[in-house]
Design a protein around this motif. Structure first.
Motif, PDB file in Angstrom:
ATOM      1  N   GLY A  20       0.835  -1.212   0.000  1.00  0.00           N
ATOM      2  CA  GLY A  20       0.000   0.000   0.000  1.00  0.00           C
ATOM      3  C   GLY A  20       0.862   1.252   0.000  1.00  0.00           C
ATOM      4  N   MET A  23      -1.218   6.887   2.900  1.00  0.00           N
ATOM      5  CA  MET A  23      -0.699   7.752   3.959  1.00  0.00           C
ATOM      6  C   MET A  23       0.345   7.044   4.828  1.00  0.00           C
ATOM      7  N   GLY A  45      -3.545  -0.051  -7.067  1.00  0.00           N
ATOM      8  CA  GLY A  45      -4.182   0.897  -7.987  1.00  0.00           C
ATOM      9  C   GLY A  45      -3.241   1.394  -9.080  1.00  0.00           C
ATOM     10  N   ILE A 112     -15.301   3.750   2.250  1.00  0.00           N
ATOM     11  CA  ILE A 112     -14.818   4.729   1.271  1.00  0.00           C
ATOM     12  C   ILE A 112     -13.335   4.463   1.014  1.00  0.00           C
ATOM     13  N   TYR A 115      -7.965   3.739  -4.404  1.00  0.00           N
ATOM     14  CA  TYR A 115      -6.941   2.776  -4.853  1.00  0.00           C
ATOM     15  C   TYR A 115      -6.089   3.426  -5.938  1.00  0.00           C
ATOM     16  N   GLY A 118      -0.686   6.824  -3.443  1.00  0.00           N
ATOM     17  CA  GLY A 118      -1.091   7.797  -2.425  1.00  0.00           C
ATOM     18  C   GLY A 118      -2.373   7.436  -1.690  1.00  0.00           C
ATOM     19  N   TRP A 124      -7.789  13.455   1.695  1.00  0.00           N
ATOM     20  CA  TRP A 124      -8.155  13.661   3.099  1.00  0.00           C
ATOM     21  C   TRP A 124      -8.379  15.126   3.435  1.00  0.00           C
ATOM     22  N   ALA A 309      -2.259  -1.387   3.903  1.00  0.00           N
ATOM     23  CA  ALA A 309      -3.250  -1.402   2.818  1.00  0.00           C
ATOM     24  C   ALA A 309      -4.514  -0.635   3.181  1.00  0.00           C
ATOM     25  N   ALA A 311      -6.955   0.187   6.931  1.00  0.00           N
ATOM     26  CA  ALA A 311      -7.366  -0.695   8.030  1.00  0.00           C
ATOM     27  C   ALA A 311      -8.073  -1.980   7.580  1.00  0.00           C
ATOM     28  N   ASN A 545      -8.654  12.906  14.542  1.00  0.00           N
ATOM     29  CA  ASN A 545      -8.477  12.388  13.188  1.00  0.00           C
ATOM     30  C   ASN A 545      -7.194  11.558  13.207  1.00  0.00           C
TER      31      ASN A 545
HETATM   32  C1  LIG Z   1     -12.658  12.733   2.281  1.00  0.00           C
HETATM   33  C2  LIG Z   1     -11.709  12.233   3.337  1.00  0.00           C
HETATM   34  C3  LIG Z   1     -11.373  13.060   4.411  1.00  0.00           C
HETATM   35  C4  LIG Z   1     -10.490  12.621   5.406  1.00  0.00           C
HETATM   36  N1  LIG Z   1     -10.079  13.475   6.370  1.00  0.00           N
HETATM   37  C5  LIG Z   1      -9.138  13.109   7.265  1.00  0.00           C
HETATM   38  C6  LIG Z   1      -8.598  14.042   8.191  1.00  0.00           C
HETATM   39  O1  LIG Z   1      -8.947  15.235   8.207  1.00  0.00           O
HETATM   40  N2  LIG Z   1      -7.666  13.616   9.078  1.00  0.00           N
HETATM   41  C7  LIG Z   1      -7.248  12.331   9.107  1.00  0.00           C
HETATM   42  O2  LIG Z   1      -6.419  11.996   9.942  1.00  0.00           O
HETATM   43  N3  LIG Z   1      -7.733  11.411   8.220  1.00  0.00           N
HETATM   44  C8  LIG Z   1      -8.653  11.782   7.295  1.00  0.00           C
HETATM   45  N4  LIG Z   1      -9.122  10.878   6.371  1.00  0.00           N
HETATM   46  C9  LIG Z   1      -8.694   9.476   6.477  1.00  0.00           C
HETATM   47  C10 LIG Z   1      -7.320   9.252   5.857  1.00  0.00           C
HETATM   48  O3  LIG Z   1      -7.370   9.465   4.472  1.00  0.00           O
HETATM   49  C11 LIG Z   1      -6.889   7.819   6.156  1.00  0.00           C
HETATM   50  O4  LIG Z   1      -6.838   7.655   7.554  1.00  0.00           O
HETATM   51  C12 LIG Z   1      -5.513   7.492   5.608  1.00  0.00           C
HETATM   52  O5  LIG Z   1      -5.406   7.717   4.229  1.00  0.00           O
HETATM   53  C13 LIG Z   1      -5.201   6.034   5.920  1.00  0.00           C
HETATM   54  O6  LIG Z   1      -3.914   5.713   5.483  1.00  0.00           O
HETATM   55  P1  LIG Z   1      -3.594   4.239   5.015  1.00  0.00           P
HETATM   56  O7  LIG Z   1      -2.194   4.215   4.582  1.00  0.00           O
HETATM   57  O8  LIG Z   1      -4.032   3.315   6.070  1.00  0.00           O
HETATM   58  O9  LIG Z   1      -4.616   3.962   3.821  1.00  0.00           O
HETATM   59  P2  LIG Z   1      -4.737   4.667   2.358  1.00  0.00           P
HETATM   60  O10 LIG Z   1      -4.230   6.057   2.391  1.00  0.00           O
HETATM   61  O11 LIG Z   1      -6.134   4.453   1.945  1.00  0.00           O
HETATM   62  O12 LIG Z   1      -3.766   3.794   1.482  1.00  0.00           O
HETATM   63  C14 LIG Z   1      -3.924   2.398   1.337  1.00  0.00           C
HETATM   64  C15 LIG Z   1      -3.329   1.973   0.005  1.00  0.00           C
HETATM   65  O13 LIG Z   1      -3.242   0.550  -0.037  1.00  0.00           O
HETATM   66  C16 LIG Z   1      -3.637   0.089  -1.298  1.00  0.00           C
HETATM   67  N5  LIG Z   1      -4.117  -1.295  -1.170  1.00  0.00           N
HETATM   68  C17 LIG Z   1      -5.248  -1.722  -0.569  1.00  0.00           C
HETATM   69  N6  LIG Z   1      -5.347  -3.061  -0.659  1.00  0.00           N
HETATM   70  C18 LIG Z   1      -4.244  -3.497  -1.317  1.00  0.00           C
HETATM   71  C19 LIG Z   1      -3.786  -4.774  -1.720  1.00  0.00           C
HETATM   72  N7  LIG Z   1      -4.479  -5.886  -1.452  1.00  0.00           N
HETATM   73  N8  LIG Z   1      -2.625  -4.860  -2.404  1.00  0.00           N
HETATM   74  C20 LIG Z   1      -1.911  -3.732  -2.702  1.00  0.00           C
HETATM   75  N9  LIG Z   1      -2.304  -2.499  -2.339  1.00  0.00           N
HETATM   76  C21 LIG Z   1      -3.459  -2.375  -1.649  1.00  0.00           C
HETATM   77  C22 LIG Z   1      -4.705   1.062  -1.725  1.00  0.00           C
HETATM   78  O14 LIG Z   1      -4.863   1.064  -3.125  1.00  0.00           O
HETATM   79  C23 LIG Z   1      -4.179   2.388  -1.178  1.00  0.00           C
HETATM   80  O15 LIG Z   1      -3.389   3.059  -2.125  1.00  0.00           O
HETATM   81  C24 LIG Z   1      -9.985  11.292   5.350  1.00  0.00           C
HETATM   82  C25 LIG Z   1     -10.320  10.459   4.268  1.00  0.00           C
HETATM   83  C26 LIG Z   1     -11.160  10.940   3.262  1.00  0.00           C
HETATM   84  C27 LIG Z   1     -11.458  10.033   2.093  1.00  0.00           C
END
Ligand SMILES: Cc1cc2nc3c(=O)[nH]c(=O)nc-3n(C[C@H](O)[C@H](O)[C@H](O)COP(=O)(O)OP(=O)(O)OC[C@H]3O[C@@H](n4cnc5c(N)ncnc54)[C@H](O)[C@@H]3O)c2cc1C
Lengths: 567, 187
Positions: A20, A23, A45, A112, A115, A118, A124, A309, A311, A545
């Motif tokens: 992944g 973030m 993605g 939500i 993919y 980023g 966010w 990836a 949560a 957040n």
């Molecule tokens: C509109 C919106 C507003 C938000 N506002 C806030 C905020 O103000 N403050 C805050 O703290 N958070 C906010 N968030 C939440 C924040 O975006 C997430 O907490 C954060 O992006 C999570 O990081 P992550 O790395 O866990 O997941 P993501 O950023 O979603 O990244 C996960 C990545 O893993 C990839 N992936 C998934 N499954 C697989 C697989 N099987 N194989 C390979 N790759 C895979 C996906 O394609 C994706 O690129 C918001 C989200 C949205 C959509």
């Protein structure tokens, strides 16, 4: 043949694999590559390059065919993602559409997703408040979930480390329950927000209104120039991707930084199916990947695996990583994998008007809001529900036009905007209690296009949440009324969990392998060369957040992994 | 999207303007660009006359000058529920006949002030008792809503009347209103 295999194995072997590129994965990759590890990011993605792949970023309002609105047909086809406020014409290309990646809702849950390179870091809202020990000690004090294996002092230096690179605008408010950090200059409160802040601090002991800390560059330009980023220009078009790099995303910051080390390989269209466990070596040795387009299967190998990836997908990958040793999913000796999922309760809001301060207005646009840190049950238990809520707060001057007529009068109305009163609004961000019955699992029959079982989601509200909604509405309405706000309106939209986009847990951290999956360094107790540093690791949710906490945990975990390697 | 291409083709075929002399359009094919609505060029003429009544261009550019009718149709075609669309189209198709009967003139032939009076009179009807104009009222109300939205987000409005700043640069939380001469509604 043996030779070929060895060659393939060599070519596909890295020091570390990060699953992944969002973030949290961006942070893991930045830290790993900076420390000299040849690192492979597997991203399911498509590629989204900073600036180049932000097709709408410089568009004017009139350049959108529907001026931002999503057509009815698209909404009908995508009821889930259409409920997200940011799913609009200018950013729709960064969201997963419902049909593309189905899942099973045992209770309504709006999942939500983004993919692409980023992940959701492009989309966010950039609010980044630190946790404090009032959060880390919550489960132990109030008797739910399990005790966190870490405290604020363990994470504080990593918050600082991450904030500095991210660029966090904020004010040092000196609040023990919302610790200060490495802040760039704060954005301004509006006149009515400022009024409410002073009113609340005088009238309500222990309650505060502050400017939210947000991941925007507002100073120290030379430092950020090294990342190719510059000052936030207050366009408030962030969800399109920012050509200035004014806000933090993996695309603008961590990934290019990691790339510059020469140690990063970023592979797109690489759907991680599972993690490969070697029974003889008693550790994870790599991952199985399905090409998103050709559906071809490949394996990649590394001694160190970071799972980022997002949560629920992290839960899915672990549940799907089956071996003789782990028939119920990788590291799942206690059967708790996928359980104790929680989220933030965003159901309620209060709005109103203020008829004072009419000689003032605001100028320009601001990509953040004011923030009311949690005050409920903070120092001690004081209500009939556990924990509390933070709240967003914002106030701006209304502009009115008389558009009641047609013809010449309508034209005059359009040409003569007048200031109205101030409009104020708030929304809740409630802590929810992780429960065993709130869980995700694999559907026994249905699989997706890539042969991976569909995720079943079974997460709902409970009585604690209902009481909290009621209390938030009562308290904030009362504060609004006391401050002299009028026309107060409240709402409880009963939105499904998930739409907060702060889903957490399922692979929780803890001290005891019998009751948790991860140790205090985010390693699977049973498979220590696998680290989980996204929202799946969260033992409880706090009210903040969460992303800044995921990022700090990821950086801290890499530091630990590097030190372990050195041994 | 298909529509954009369809509109371009339409513009090519008609030389950019609708050159067809005034005649009976009723047998004309539905406009491809607005498939969901199933309307003809004649219907579009009626709609154009309605937006011209809503925003006649006395103090500003008029509706047709900035092709507001196209925006209204795009929104009606793409952003309305099917049920609402049906009522919108019915209202559009009923308008000329209704005004002919009620005011002695088809809407398309009215000048701006007369059209505005008819518009007001129709919308002022008691919604509880007046069922015959239900669709017409819905059509007029929706058209007005989209017309205002389209107008205030048009390139003309956001560059010449109330400039939209793509890169405003900053934010001030408290400024004296006397100091700001014109209300900046777009940052
Ligand atoms: C509109 C919106 C507003 C938000 N506002 C806030 C905020 O103000 N403050 C805050 O703290 N958070 C906010 N968030 C939440 C924040 O975006 C997430 O907490 C954060 O992006 C999570 O990081 P992550 O790395 O866990 O997941 P993501 O950023 O979603 O990244 C996960 C990545 O893993 C990839 N992936 C998934 N499954 C697989 C697989 N099987 N194989 C390979 N790759 C895979 C996906 O394609 C994706 O690129 C918001 C989200 C949205 C959509």
């Amino acid at each position: 043949m043996a030779n070929l295999n060895t060659k393939h194995r060599q070519n596909n072997t890295y020091d570390a694999i990060v699953i992944g590129s969002g973030m949290s994965g961006g942070w893991a990759a930045k830290e790993l590559t900076e420390k000299g590890l040849k690192t492979l990011i597997l991203e399911r993605g498509r590629e989204v390059k900073h600036i180049k792949d932000y097709p709408t970023t410089n568009k004017y309002p009139w350049e959108f065919e529907h001026r931002g609105q999503i057509p009815a047909e698209v909404q009908k086809e995508n009821p889930i993602v259409s409920r997200c406020y940011a799913f609009r014409e200018d950013a729709q290309h960064f969201f997963v559409k419902d049909q593309e990646h189905p899942y099973v809702q045992e209770q309504p849950f709006d999942w939500i997703r983004g993919y692409q390179t980023g992940g959701k870091s492009l989309l966010w809202a950039r609010h980044v408040q630190r946790w404090s020990d009032f959060d880390f000690e919550g489960p132990a004090r109030d008797g739910f979930a399990v005790d966190w294996p870490i405290r604020y002092k363990d994470l504080a230096p990593w918050y600082s480390y991450v904030e500095k690179f991210v660029g966090v605008s904020g004010n040092k408010d000196g609040l023990p329950h919302l610790p200060d950090g490495e802040f760039l200059p704060p954005m301004e409160l509006s006149a009515v927000e400022h009024y409410f802040k002073s009113f609340v601090s005088k009238k309500y002991k222990g309650r505060d209104v502050i400017i939210a800390r947000c991941a925007h560059i507002t100073g120290n330009e030379e430092y950020y120039a090294k990342q190719g980023r510059t000052l936030c220009q207050h366009r408030v078009l962030c969800q399109r991707g920012c050509p200035f790099g004014g806000y933090f995303s993996s695309n603008s910051a961590t990934l290019p930084w990691a790339m510059n080390t020469g140690n990063l390989t970023l592979q797109h269209h690489a759907v991680v199916h599972s993690i490969i466990y070697d029974e003889k070596k008693e550790k994870a040795v790599g991952v199985k990947v399905i090409d998103a387009q050709s559906k071809e299967e490949t394996e990649f190998y590394a001694d160190l695996i970071f799972l980022n990836a997002s949560a629920l997908n992290t839960n899915l990958i672990l549940l799907n990583s089956i071996s003789n040793r782990f028939p119920e999913g990788l590291g799942n000796d206690n059967g708790l994998l996928g359980k104790y999922i929680a989220f933030h309760n965003y159901r309620a809001g209060v709005s109103g008007q203020y008829e004072g301060l009419l000689e003032y207005t605001t100028e320009g646009r601001r990509p953040t809001s004011a923030y009311i840190p949690r005050f409920r049950n903070l120092m001690k238990q004081e209500t009939d529900f556990l924990r509390g809520y933070a709240a967003g707060f914002s106030g701006s001057r209304g502009i009115e036009r008389d558009l009641s007529d047609v013809g010449e009068n309508l034209e005059k109305g359009i040409l003569n905007p007048k200031y109205g009163v101030w409009g104020v609004g708030s929304h809740m961000m409630g802590e929810t209690i992780p429960k065993e019955e709130s869980q995700v699992g694999l559907d026994p029959k249905q699989t997706d296009e890539w042969g991976i079982p569909l995720l079943k989601v079974n997460v709902g509200y409970d009585d604690n949440d209902e009481k909290m909604v009621k209390d938030y509405i009562e308290q904030v309405s009362e504060m609004f009324e006391a401050a002299g706000f009028t026309n107060i309106r409240t709402r409880d939209d009963h939105r499904a969990p998930g739409l907060d986009i702060h889903e957490m847990g399922g692979v929780r951290m803890g001290k005891d392998p019998k009751t948790s999956l991860l140790n205090k360094w985010n390693q699977l107790h049973a498979v220590p060369n696998v680290y989980v540093t996204d929202g799946a690791c969260m033992t409880s949710t706090g009210t903040q957040n969460p992303s800044i906490t995921y990022m700090a945990l990821a950086a801290r975990a890499v530091d630990h992994a590097i030190r372990e390697r050195g041994k | 999207m298909n529509r954009r291409r369809a509109l371009q083709q339409l513009a090519m075929v008609t030389g950019g303007l609708v050159l067809i002399p005034s005649c009976d359009f009723s047998k004309e094919e539905a406009l491809k660009a607005y498939q969901n609505l199933g309307i003809t060029e004649a219907d579009k003429q009626v709609l154009t006359s309605v937006v011209n009544v809503i925003l006649p261009g006395k103090n500003l550019k008029g509706a047709e000058e900035i092709s507001l009718q196209d925006f209204v149709l795009v929104m009606a075609n793409d952003c309305m529920e099917e049920k609402e669309q049906k009522s919108f189209v019915k209202g559009l198709k009923e308008l000329d006949n209704y005004t002919k009967k009620q005011f002695g003139k088809v809407f398309t032939d009215m000048d701006a002030p007369t059209g505005a009076d008819a518009f007001r009179a129709i919308l002022a009807a008691d919604t509880a008792t007046e069922k015959t104009t239900e669709n017409i009222r819905h059509f007029l109300g929706t058209t007005k809503k989209f017309a205002i939205q389209g107008y205030m987000t048009s390139e003309y409005f956001l560059t010449e009347i109330s400039p939209y700043e793509l890169v405003p640069g900053g934010f001030k939380g408290k400024v004296n209103i006397e100091e700001t001469e014109i209300i900046k509604t777009n940052g």
